[in-house]
Design an enzyme around this catalytic site. Structure first.
Site, PDB file in Angstrom:
ATOM      1  N   LYS A  84     -10.663   6.165   1.943  1.00 34.64           N
ATOM      2  CA  LYS A  84      -9.940   5.925   0.688  1.00 34.64           C
ATOM      3  C   LYS A  84     -10.711   5.022  -0.280  1.00 34.64           C
ATOM      4  O   LYS A  84     -10.552   5.135  -1.490  1.00 34.64           O
ATOM      5  CB  LYS A  84      -8.560   5.329   0.975  1.00 34.64           C
ATOM      6  CG  LYS A  84      -7.606   6.336   1.599  1.00 34.64           C
ATOM      7  CD  LYS A  84      -6.221   5.783   1.818  1.00 34.64           C
ATOM      8  CE  LYS A  84      -5.386   6.757   2.614  1.00 34.64           C
ATOM      9  NZ  LYS A  84      -4.000   6.331   2.826  1.00 34.64           N
ATOM     10  N   ASP A 104      -0.255   6.623  -2.826  1.00 32.47           N
ATOM     11  CA  ASP A 104       0.399   5.909  -1.709  1.00 32.47           C
ATOM     12  C   ASP A 104       1.324   4.808  -2.235  1.00 32.47           C
ATOM     13  O   ASP A 104       2.454   4.653  -1.765  1.00 32.47           O
ATOM     14  CB  ASP A 104      -0.645   5.228  -0.805  1.00 32.47           C
ATOM     15  CG  ASP A 104      -1.303   6.195   0.168  1.00 32.47           C
ATOM     16  OD1 ASP A 104      -0.685   7.230   0.490  1.00 32.47           O
ATOM     17  OD2 ASP A 104      -2.440   5.910   0.604  1.00 32.47           O
TER      18      ASP A 104
HETATM   19  P1  NAP Z   1      -6.812   1.062   8.659  1.00 35.08           P
HETATM   20  O1  NAP Z   1      -7.405   0.816   7.322  1.00 35.08           O
HETATM   21  O2  NAP Z   1      -7.662   1.598   9.752  1.00 35.08           O
HETATM   22  O3  NAP Z   1      -6.141  -0.345   9.130  1.00 35.08           O
HETATM   23  C1  NAP Z   1      -5.554  -0.448  10.402  1.00 35.08           C
HETATM   24  C2  NAP Z   1      -4.778  -1.745  10.501  1.00 35.08           C
HETATM   25  O4  NAP Z   1      -4.124  -1.752  11.789  1.00 35.08           O
HETATM   26  C3  NAP Z   1      -5.639  -3.006  10.447  1.00 35.08           C
HETATM   27  O5  NAP Z   1      -4.908  -4.062   9.858  1.00 35.08           O
HETATM   28  C4  NAP Z   1      -5.863  -3.286  11.935  1.00 35.08           C
HETATM   29  O6  NAP Z   1      -6.133  -4.642  12.226  1.00 35.08           O
HETATM   30  C5  NAP Z   1      -4.515  -2.943  12.489  1.00 35.08           C
HETATM   31  N1  NAP Z   1      -4.548  -2.679  13.929  1.00 35.08           N
HETATM   32  C6  NAP Z   1      -5.074  -1.592  14.548  1.00 35.08           C
HETATM   33  N2  NAP Z   1      -4.920  -1.717  15.880  1.00 35.08           N
HETATM   34  C7  NAP Z   1      -4.277  -2.894  16.099  1.00 35.08           C
HETATM   35  C8  NAP Z   1      -3.824  -3.573  17.250  1.00 35.08           C
HETATM   36  N3  NAP Z   1      -4.000  -3.051  18.482  1.00 35.08           N
HETATM   37  N4  NAP Z   1      -3.196  -4.763  17.112  1.00 35.08           N
HETATM   38  C9  NAP Z   1      -3.001  -5.294  15.881  1.00 35.08           C
HETATM   39  N5  NAP Z   1      -3.402  -4.696  14.728  1.00 35.08           N
HETATM   40  C10 NAP Z   1      -4.042  -3.502  14.851  1.00 35.08           C
HETATM   41  O7  NAP Z   1      -5.586   2.091   8.546  1.00 35.08           O
HETATM   42  P2  NAP Z   1      -4.577   2.274   7.308  1.00 35.08           P
HETATM   43  O8  NAP Z   1      -5.090   3.289   6.383  1.00 35.08           O
HETATM   44  O9  NAP Z   1      -4.227   0.939   6.771  1.00 35.08           O
HETATM   45  O10 NAP Z   1      -3.319   2.944   8.057  1.00 35.08           O
HETATM   46  C11 NAP Z   1      -2.531   2.163   8.926  1.00 35.08           C
HETATM   47  C12 NAP Z   1      -1.363   3.003   9.427  1.00 35.08           C
HETATM   48  O11 NAP Z   1      -0.523   3.372   8.322  1.00 35.08           O
HETATM   49  C13 NAP Z   1      -1.779   4.308  10.107  1.00 35.08           C
HETATM   50  O12 NAP Z   1      -0.948   4.522  11.208  1.00 35.08           O
HETATM   51  C14 NAP Z   1      -1.530   5.346   9.038  1.00 35.08           C
HETATM   52  O13 NAP Z   1      -1.253   6.628   9.586  1.00 35.08           O
HETATM   53  C15 NAP Z   1      -0.301   4.772   8.351  1.00 35.08           C
HETATM   54  N6  NAP Z   1      -0.152   5.238   6.980  1.00 35.08           N
HETATM   55  C16 NAP Z   1       0.987   5.893   6.653  1.00 35.08           C
HETATM   56  C17 NAP Z   1       1.166   6.345   5.369  1.00 35.08           C
HETATM   57  C18 NAP Z   1       2.431   7.074   5.030  1.00 35.08           C
HETATM   58  O14 NAP Z   1       2.470   7.756   4.009  1.00 35.08           O
HETATM   59  N7  NAP Z   1       3.456   6.947   5.838  1.00 35.08           N
HETATM   60  C19 NAP Z   1       0.187   6.119   4.380  1.00 35.08           C
HETATM   61  C20 NAP Z   1      -0.959   5.403   4.730  1.00 35.08           C
HETATM   62  C21 NAP Z   1      -1.119   4.989   6.042  1.00 35.08           C
HETATM   63  P3  NAP Z   1      -7.663  -5.172  12.354  1.00 35.08           P
HETATM   64  O15 NAP Z   1      -8.115  -5.415  10.957  1.00 35.08           O
HETATM   65  O16 NAP Z   1      -7.511  -6.403  13.162  1.00 35.08           O
HETATM   66  O17 NAP Z   1      -8.433  -4.089  13.060  1.00 35.08           O
END
Ligand code: NAP
Length: 292
Positions: A71, A108
């Site tokens: 993104k 988003d």
């Molecule tokens: P991202 O950029 O990869 O960020 C992932 C986040 O999750 C980071 O803050 C990471 O922390 C944290 N994390 C991952 N594993 C963890 C663990 N075991 N314990 C604690 N924190 C953990 O992903 P993103 O784009 O932000 O997306 C995050 C989630 O939102 C995904 O599941 C995605 O599918 C969902 N999402 C949904 C929508 C929707 O329309 N519903 C839209 C966007 C995203 P660290 O920095 O410490 O690694």
């Protein structure tokens, strides 16, 4: 609408799990448009070539969604991004014009707000707690700081504090984030005093994932919003329900961002019956791919 024989799709890695094709192909079918929405799983070293081809006059691709982990990275390929996408510095929707100009949008953030409206949750003067500092947190945090219905405060925690610091340092250069307080432990999120808890992490997606917060912190006045929608009730949402809190998962946010993306591609407002078909396709797909 000029989408004859056109191709749309989602780029990211991985994308196989995406429900977006169901939603958009349902809309094409309902509108009788000869277009198809495809998955484009792209490795990092394939991005340059993909975007070079996209600019070719012969390319059939006229619109894209962008998901993890691209993104932010796609921005360098785009001729133009909207002021909102520029503030957030993340693009999840790309319009490709007939002249092969690439324009980036962030759908988003407004989609999250649309879902809050649907839930009748007004953010004005509310206390908000956020878990996570990835791409989803970036969009949500930025929009919450920019809307007129300004929250009272936003406390945010991330497992990796350096990533949170970098996010805030970056947003601060473009947005007034004075209501945001980074915290170094989940306890400091003050969930007992919060009105809205948002999980923007990917925790909850995998079977056996933890609920992230202590169950006793959750309470009846709290809306717990989990961006994860598969499973529909994550461990966090299950705990929240047990404690009498209001709960919402991210499926509606996915729906709203899809509607907005489609409207940007087609440059039309979708009728309610088309939107209903999109929502139904998404809900059906989500229920069929439920991870327990
Ligand atoms: P991202 O950029 O990869 O960020 C992932 C986040 O999750 C980071 O803050 C990471 O922390 C944290 N994390 C991952 N594993 C963890 C663990 N075991 N314990 C604690 N924190 C953990 O992903 P993103 O784009 O932000 O997306 C995050 C989630 O939102 C995904 O599941 C995605 O599918 C969902 N999402 C949904 C929508 C929707 O329309 N519903 C839209 C966007 C995203 P660290 O920095 O410490 O690694």
């Amino acid at each position: 609408m000029d989408v004859q024989s056109a191709v749309y799709g989602i780029i990211g890695y991985p994308v196989a799990h995406s429900l977006s094709p169901l939603m958009h192909n349902a809309a094409f079918k309902e509108l009788g448009v000869d277009a198809v929405y495809k998955l484009f799983p792209l490795k990092e070293n394939e991005l340059d070539g993909f975007f070079a081809q996209l600019r070719e006059p012969s390319s059939p691709i006229f619109g894209l969604n962008v998901t993890v982990p691209y993104k932010e990275r796609v921005i360098k390929y785009l001729g133009n991004i909207t002021p909102l996408a520029q503030k957030i510095m993340a693009v999840n929707t790309i319009v490709i014009t007939k002249e092969r100009k690439l324009i980036g949008y962030n759908t988003d953030a407004p989609a999250f707000l649309s879902h809050l409206v649907e839930l009748k949750f007004n953010t004005r003067d509310k206390k908000i707690a956020i878990l996570g500092s990835g791409g989803a947190a970036r969009a949500i945090l930025a929009i919450l700081c920019m809307i007129p219905e300004r929250p009272d405060s936003i406390k945010i925690y991330n497992r990796t504090p350096e990533r949170l610091d970098i996010l805030l340092e970056d947003l601060r250069t473009r947005i007034d984030i004075s209501i945001v307080e980074p915290v170094r432990s989940i306890d400091d999120l003050d969930i007992p005093g919060a009105d809205l808890l948002i999980n923007t992490t990917s925790v909850g997606l995998k079977p056996g994932d933890p609920g992230l917060v202590d169950e006793e912190l959750l309470h009846r006045k709290l809306l717990v919003y989990d961006l994860v929608y598969n499973p529909p009730l994550t461990p966090l949402l299950k705990m929240a329900q047990k404690r009498g809190a209001h709960v919402a998962n991210g499926l509606s946010m996915l729906y709203y961002q899809g509607v907005l993306a489609f409207q940007h591609w087609a440059n039309v407002q979708l009728d309610d019956d088309v939107k209903l078909k999109m929502r139904q396709a998404l809900e059906k797909g989500a229920s069929q791919s439920v991870r327990k």
